[in-house]
Design an enzyme around this catalytic site. Sequence first.
Site, PDB file in Angstrom:
ATOM      1  CB  VAL A   1      -1.130   0.054   1.070  1.00 32.61           C
ATOM      2  CG1 VAL A   1      -1.584   1.356   1.346  1.00 32.61           C
ATOM      3  CG2 VAL A   1      -2.011  -1.221   1.219  1.00 32.61           C
ATOM      4  CD  GLU A   2       3.757   2.046   4.576  1.00 24.83           C
ATOM      5  OE1 GLU A   2       4.455   3.155   4.544  1.00 24.83           O
ATOM      6  OE2 GLU A   2       3.019   1.373   5.437  1.00 24.83           O
ATOM      7  CG  MET A   3       7.635   3.501  -0.581  1.00 27.29           C
ATOM      8  SD  MET A   3       9.329   3.764  -0.046  1.00 27.29           S
ATOM      9  CE  MET A   3       9.108   5.218   0.783  1.00 27.29           C
TER      10      MET A   3
END
Length: 343
Positions: free
Chosen positions: A142-144
């Site tokens: 979800v982040e990087m």
Amino acid sequence: MRNVFLIIFSIFCIFFFANSAISLIITEKGKEGMSGIPDSRGLPWQASMTINVVTVDPKAELGKKLFFDPILSKDGTVSCASCHKPEHGFADDKPVSIGIKGQKGERNTPTAFNTANLKFLFWDGRASSLEEQVLGPIENPVEMGEKVSNVLEKLNKNPGYAKEFATIFKKTPISTSQLVHAIAAFERTLISKDSDYDRFLAGDSMALSDSANHGLALFNGKAMCIACHKGPDFTDGGFHNIGLPITDDVGRAKISVSGKDTRKFKTPTLREVANTAPYFHSGEFDTLEAVIAYYNAGGGEDTYKDPLKKPLNLNQQEQKDLVAFLKSLTGRQPKITPPTLSH
């Protein structure tokens, strides 16, 4: 001849005793200053003579570039600084951060300030060092959303990074260990310092306003904040359930696999807290005033809530004083500006 000798001797005596008197005055003034007696600016004499020597750590400078570089993410749109924003106390100004492809994270982004001495990182404490923490956001879908192997490939193909890593670490190609140590080195430089509170501790009795001074007394006494927010970083490093709205997020219990840790989250530092809204792991409250009001009411309802969380019975002025003290924890450290990237 005798008269000439007497004249020369008299001049010598006058010069000697005058010089001794001046030396004595200087010495006594120095002692007076070092005893902590403020000068005309309200600061100790010794503090006014302090010289700050700034040294540059090449590894930390490399880590700074990586921290601000979206090359770490799968699609090149998200960097560490996308969520840990310098202008917001190295935290995010949203309840939850936005990752690649516009995806929303699960928790509020905590400040990166004063993480060097923490035993646990992340709200649930799943990492025990900055080096271990580094890979979490990179690999989080979800982040990087990137594989570390792909990050290393991109860095090794970048002439600027390849040269800089080789110069600093004396080894090629760039490795996972080098990557995490560089970023962690930069994160260790993120220290909030020289706040009004720090100046107060250093002996400047005028550094805190009357309201902040009252707030400090409440912080250590009636409001019981110091029970969890203690030490130079204002955190006990532990985990607590403060009765926030119940969700599927069980907090520390997911890591410890212990029911007693249900919905417990790490005590955050209060350094720079005036700049890191919204607050708590869920970004529940937008202002410090709302946070204090929540604690004053004793928190919410939860079977696992910390027994210390009870109504505080603070009046409106006392709540304002607490907020004034919390605002005094904002530092005057040099502003960190994004570096120039080579791609």
